[in-house]
Motif scaffolding. Structure first.
Motif, PDB file in Angstrom:
ATOM      1  N   GLN A   1      35.540   9.505  62.149  1.00 12.97           N
ATOM      2  CA  GLN A   1      34.265   9.176  60.715  1.00 12.97           C
ATOM      3  C   GLN A   1      33.898  10.233  59.599  1.00 12.97           C
TER       4      GLN A   1
ATOM      5  N   ASP B   1      23.672  13.981  64.795  1.00 13.76           N
ATOM      6  CA  ASP B   1      23.760  15.438  63.488  1.00 13.76           C
ATOM      7  C   ASP B   1      24.214  16.696  64.045  1.00 13.76           C
TER       8      ASP B   1
ATOM      9  N   TRP C   1      30.306  15.430  55.175  1.00 17.78           N
ATOM     10  CA  TRP C   1      28.880  15.988  55.297  1.00 17.78           C
ATOM     11  C   TRP C   1      28.757  17.807  56.320  1.00 17.78           C
TER      12      TRP C   1
ATOM     13  N   ARG D   1      31.386  11.990  57.745  1.00 17.27           N
ATOM     14  CA  ARG D   1      30.098  12.408  58.724  1.00 17.27           C
ATOM     15  C   ARG D   1      31.632  14.251  58.517  1.00 17.27           C
TER      16      ARG D   1
END
Length: 118
Positions: free
Chosen positions: A86, A60, A92, A89
């Motif tokens: 993804q 991350d 996020w 992700r």
């Protein structure tokens, strides 16, 4: 190919790649793509920088740092397109960036894929 010096010894190709984590190797290849893009741009209109999941192996922190680099240092001068599988992700990431409008998501649905195949 990849070439690096480790403890005074020059490593190339597969041997060099084996010394790096997948995330570190991806970061080096991304830096190389950015350098080539800047080299090819000299005195001309910049071409889009198209990257296919360059952060697939990143944790991350590397994902956030890498995308911030692209947004702050590269995107002001040239368009950057990221392909990624993804999606969670990147959702996020959009929240973590602090300016989510900088990351635009384009979606392709099954109908678009069928039409393109015809």
């Amino acid at each position: 190919g990849l070439r690096m010096v480790q403890e005074g010894r020059t490593l190339t190709g597969r041997e060099a790649a084996q010394q790096l984590s997948a995330g570190a190797a991806d970061a080096i290849y991304l830096a190389a793509r950015i350098a080539v893009s800047r080299f090819l741009r000299r005195g001309r209109e910049p071409l889009p920088l198209i990257l296919d999941d360059p952060f697939a192996n990143a944790d991350d922190q590397r994902l956030l740092a890498g995308v911030r680099l692209l947004l702050d240092a590269i995107a002001p001068q040239q368009q950057v397109l990221l392909r990624a599988c993804q999606h969670s992700r990147y959702e996020w990431l959009r929240r973590e960036l602090g300016h989510p409008e900088a990351l635009v998501t384009l979606s392709v649905d099954d109908e678009d894929v069928r039409r393109a195949a015809d």
